[in-house]
Scaffold this motif. Structure first.
Motif, short mmCIF file in Angstrom:
data_model
loop_
_atom_site.label_atom_id
_atom_site.label_comp_id
_atom_site.label_asym_id
_atom_site.label_seq_id
_atom_site.Cartn_x
_atom_site.Cartn_y
_atom_site.Cartn_z
N TYR A 19 -0.05 -27.41 9.34
CA TYR A 19 0.98 -27.50 10.05
C TYR A 19 1.97 -28.67 9.83
O TYR A 19 3.06 -28.81 10.23
CB TYR A 19 0.89 -27.12 11.63
CG TYR A 19 -0.05 -26.03 11.84
CD1 TYR A 19 0.75 -24.76 11.61
CD2 TYR A 19 -1.22 -26.05 12.58
CE1 TYR A 19 0.27 -23.49 11.73
CE2 TYR A 19 -1.74 -24.66 12.72
CZ TYR A 19 -1.07 -23.57 12.41
OH TYR A 19 -1.78 -22.56 12.79
N GLY A 20 1.27 -29.64 8.98
CA GLY A 20 2.16 -30.96 8.53
C GLY A 20 2.33 -31.86 9.99
O GLY A 20 3.18 -32.58 10.26
N ARG A 21 1.33 -31.60 10.81
CA ARG A 21 1.22 -32.36 11.84
C ARG A 21 -0.14 -33.02 12.25
O ARG A 21 -1.12 -32.54 12.00
CB ARG A 21 1.65 -31.64 13.15
CG ARG A 21 2.98 -30.79 13.43
CD ARG A 21 3.78 -31.81 13.70
NE ARG A 21 5.32 -31.33 13.73
CZ ARG A 21 6.33 -31.83 13.90
NH1 ARG A 21 6.11 -33.08 14.43
NH2 ARG A 21 7.56 -31.25 13.84
N ASP B 103 4.37 -25.80 13.61
CA ASP B 103 4.95 -26.93 12.65
C ASP B 103 5.88 -27.46 13.46
O ASP B 103 6.41 -28.50 13.17
CB ASP B 103 5.42 -26.27 11.28
CG ASP B 103 6.11 -25.42 11.42
OD1 ASP B 103 6.62 -24.63 12.54
OD2 ASP B 103 6.86 -24.88 10.35
#
Lengths: 160, 663
Positions: free
Chosen positions: B148-150, B442
């Motif tokens: 999720y790019g987190r 995300d």
């Protein structure tokens, strides 16, 4: 109201008043084991003389209401009385929650206050016997557990 | 177990909570397989009052008699080992709206918002007052950055941790649950729970050691009206389709005793009185105290250790023939002493300095203890504070104290049209897991939905406030309602009270941190935790989402009208005003965000020593004979209550230490 041959004792009047204030009958209140404690609490909070006055007015009102069955005298002379009204508010809360809430500032200005009139839980037993739990069809949190899985059953409430 | 330097112990553990107890138990049991018998010291900062069953009862009484019944109310702290308390949370702004530091209580809170959770400093730790929810994390929770790019990824994945989850559920905590009633938003739920151990399997499906705790009548009511409804939440990207969530009420696995699912599973009752606490009996006070210990607490594991492996040798008993455990309470770790290694050697811990305090008027005494291996297993905030106060020990990454997280709670509450029997049963028996994972992560944090069984107890201090509302006695001093009318009205209102906790996943941020400051020390001279804390926009973006989900759910349950106390009619009673210490304003709307008591982060695990404090075994990158255990090691939080995951990690750490001590 005591029996027919002797006048009721102050503690009997206190119990009868408590029945009217709480909506719980004498047996239910006696079953909490808190009548003596709360009677003593009342005397400690407002002083014996003022408590005597409250119980005298209450006794007269309860006697009058026995005829009418509408509770009008108690409402007029005790509940709505500027002198006794704030005291019975604290008494109702005491019975329901086992917790003493101090009398209002307005009451204290007129009638003074005792050193004991501060917010406190009367005792572990007072907490557990708070009438609110019975009124809610529940049990005190952290006491009188109803048994495994009882919470899955439909709730029941005794009709007061 | 000989050692040329002959340290005092093989293992010294700081903190007598669940992590410390589990590490000690695991080390002993695993080392015994190789005929090795470690000597272990557990140092506990708080008191050990509750190790006997009758003394535990004094905690119950303290709770009954407490004016404010908050999580720490049964567990009185000493000024020598003070503890945070939710009653100490203050607004961190002055009357003109300027930032202000609050040093009320134990924490020093610098803001911008107050950290809203506490923990217990008593033997047994915060398991004394946890709710007992034992959800595993979801596979995607371990890969937040990749998926999720987190946040960051964990150095281990779900499959690595799965056998330890099973051991935590069976061998330590004792979990009651049924996989048939778990409805998680993941593919392969069957595989998620599948066990390679046939003893933990029935009809090809994983079984928990105990049958599920029955869902409350409220849960059943919810299922009747809300199961299979769809909640629709808007996508943040304009033009993109909305997100749809299928609602399914899911019974929650919990650390509460019920009926064993297999004949050879032995239920663990109360510490010091095994006959007590064999099954949850519905005391309805899991937080702050289970009067019978039907709910797991670390005292049970500690009690087992000191009974089976007492430190004192009996007559004719020879040293080195069995493991030995000493639990020493009222002993506050002050410093992790450490030395730089020579050129070929790495730095290491050389001893632990602690202060012991007494209740008889004697002043505190100072001691140093040495061991082959050291474990810090205090609360995440305590672990960090201790390391920072120890000349910045184990902190070459500069991550010690950082990435502090909690599950920020958005509470919503209302009055249902019917009597659902509130104020009965455990604090929560079910939840709605659908928001725990999905492509939306995300842009929004995931969240878990906990259905509360105790009416408005948490948001409004019911039933107290309800009685006060009805009895009145305000300005004119007269009772508004009394006698049978009062009794009847309370019976109409209290059992219909309903509340939900929307538990948001917080992302790790370096700015959310614990530090120490020589200006702030406790009575013993130990540094108090200084906390800076805030919510990221990523978390805040979930507030309107959770609020909207609540609105749709409440509408389905017949609670559409916005209402306010002290009048009681069916409707939605949720309200947030900006004057509360928990107020958070986002996009012009105010919410209250409470703490969940899930103190996570501060010594994150990772493979890279530059960006993490410990490795996947919770071993310090900088000081190899030091393990830093607990929720503090979790790099991200997911949406499950962290204790089960912490226990799984502690088991893995225990295995590692046992392996090393057995060499």
């Amino acid at each position: 109201m005591g029996n027919s041959t002797s006048p009721p004792t102050p503690k009997q009047i206190f119990t009868d008043l408590s029945v009217e204030l709480t909506g719980f009958d004498r047996a239910e209140l006696a079953g909490t084991g808190m009548i003596d404690t709360y009677y003593d609490t009342l005397l400690r909070m407002i002083g014996e003389r003022e408590a005597g006055q409250l119980l005298r007015y209450a006794s007269d009102a309860l006697t009058a209401d026995q005829q009418t069955k509408n509770g009008a005298a108690l409402k007029r002379d005790v509940i709505d009385s500027p002198r006794f009204g704030p005291v019975v508010v604290s008494l109702i809360k005491l019975w329901y929650l086992g917790h003493w809430y101090p009398l209002s500032g307005a009451y204290r200005d007129l009638h003074g206050a005792t050193a004991d009139d501060v917010e406190h839980v009367i005792s572990s037993q007072g907490y557990r016997e708070g009438l609110v739990w019975v009124a809610a069809g529940a049990h005190p949190m952290g006491g009188k557990p109803p048994g495994h899985g009882s919470w899955a059953e439909p709730p029941s409430l005794l009709t007061p | 177990m000989s050692n040329p330097a002959s340290p005092d112990y093989d293992l010294v553990i700081v903190g007598g909570g669940i992590s410390g107890a589990v590490v000690a138990k695991t080390v002993i049991e695993q080392a015994a397989r190789k005929k090795k018998f470690p000597r272990i010291l557990i140092l506990e900062a708080g008191r050990a009052t509750a190790l006997s069953a009758d003394k535990y009862d004094t905690y119950v009484e303290a709770y009954h008699e407490a004016l404010a019944k908050v999580p720490n109310s049964p567990y009185h702290a000493s000024s020598s080992a003070p503890q945070p308390d939710v009653l100490d949370i203050r607004k961190l702004k002055d009357t003109e709206g300027k930032p202000k530091i609050s040093d009320q209580g134990y924490f020093v809170q610098k803001g911008p918002m107050p950290f809203g959770s506490d923990y217990a400093r008593s033997l047994g730790g915060t398991t004394l007052h946890w709710l007992g929810t034992t959800l595993r994390m979801l596979p995607n929770d371990f890969r937040m950055s990749s998926n999720y790019g987190r946040g960051v990824d964990w150095p281990i994945d779900y499959d690595t941790l799965k056998p330890y989850y099973e051991r935590a559920e069976w061998d330590i905590i004792g979990v009651a649950g049924d996989v048939e009633h778990q409805y998680y938003p993941i593919d392969g739920l069957d595989q998620y729970f599948r066990s390679s151990d046939p003893k933990k399997t029935r009809d090809g499906k994983y079984i928990f050691p105990m049958e599920e705790i029955p869902s409350s009548y409220l849960d059943q009511y919810m299922a009747k009206y809300a199961d299979d409804m769809t909640i629709t939440l808007p996508c943040m990207d304009p033009g993109e389709p909305d997100h749809e969530f299928a609602i399914r009420i899911s019974n929650t696995p919990v650390a509460r005793n019920s009926t064993p699912t297999t004949t050879d599973y032995r239920i663990v009752g109360a510490a010091g009185n095994a006959d007590r606490g064999q099954r949850c009996e519905g005391n309805s006070s899991c937080i702050p105290i289970c009067p019978v210990q039907a709910k797991y607490n670390a005292l049970k594991t500690l009690y087992e250790l000191i009974v089976k492996y007492p430190y004192e040798l009996k007559e004719n008993e020879k040293p080195g023939t069995r493991a030995r455990v000493a639990v020493q309470s009222q002993s506050v770790a002050m410093e992790v002493m450490h030395a730089k290694g020579a050129e070929t050697e790495r730095a290491k811990v050389t001893g632990l300095r602690y202060k012991r305090y007494y209740d008889d008027g004697t002043g505190p005494t100072e001691h140093t203890v040495t061991a082959r291996t050291y474990v810090l297993a205090a609360n995440a905030i305590e672990n960090a504070t201790l390391l920072l106060a120890s000349g910045n020990a184990a902190n070459s990454s500069d991550q010690v104290g950082r990435n502090l997280m909690d599950h920020p709670l958005l509470l919503t509450w209302g009055l249902l049209p019917e009597n659902v029997g509130a104020f009965r049963g455990p604090g929560s028996t079910s939840g709605i897991p659908t928001f725990r994972d999905g492509t939306f992560r995300d842009q929004h944090t995931a969240f878990r939905v906990e259905i509360g069984n105790w009416g408005w107890n948490f948001p409004e201090n019911a039933p107290y406030v309800t009685v006060l509302d009805l009895v009145g006695g305000g300005n004119d001093g007269k009772a508004q309602l009394y006698g049978k009318a009062l009794r009847k009205r309370l019976g109409e209102i209290l059992p219909r009270q309903f509340r939900i906790a929307w538990e948001l996943e917080q992302d790790p941020e370096a700015r959310n941190r614990v530090t120490v400051d020589d200006h702030y020390k406790d009575a013993l001279g130990k540094h108090r935790p200084v906390i800076e804390y805030d919510l990221s926009d990523y978390v805040k973006a979930s507030l309107p989402w959770a609020a909207e989900a609540s609105r749709q759910l409440f509408a389905r349950l017949g609670m559409t009208e916005k209402r306010r106390r002290p009048h009681y009619e069916t409707g939605d009673y949720t309200y947030y005003t900006p004057d509360d210490a928990a107020a958070v304003t986002y996009q012009g709307t105010t919410y209250w965000v409470r703490g969940a008591g899930h103190v996570v982060g501060t010594h994150r695990m990772g493979d890279d020593p530059k960006t993490s404090v410990v490795d996947s075994h919770q071993r310090s990158h900088d000081l190899p004979n030091l393990f830093i255990a607990g929720c503090g090691s979790m790099p991200t939080l997911g949406t499950s209550n962290p204790t089960l995951t912490m226990t799984a990690l502690a088991l893995r750490t225990g295995d590692e230490i046992a392996e090393e001590l057995s060499k």
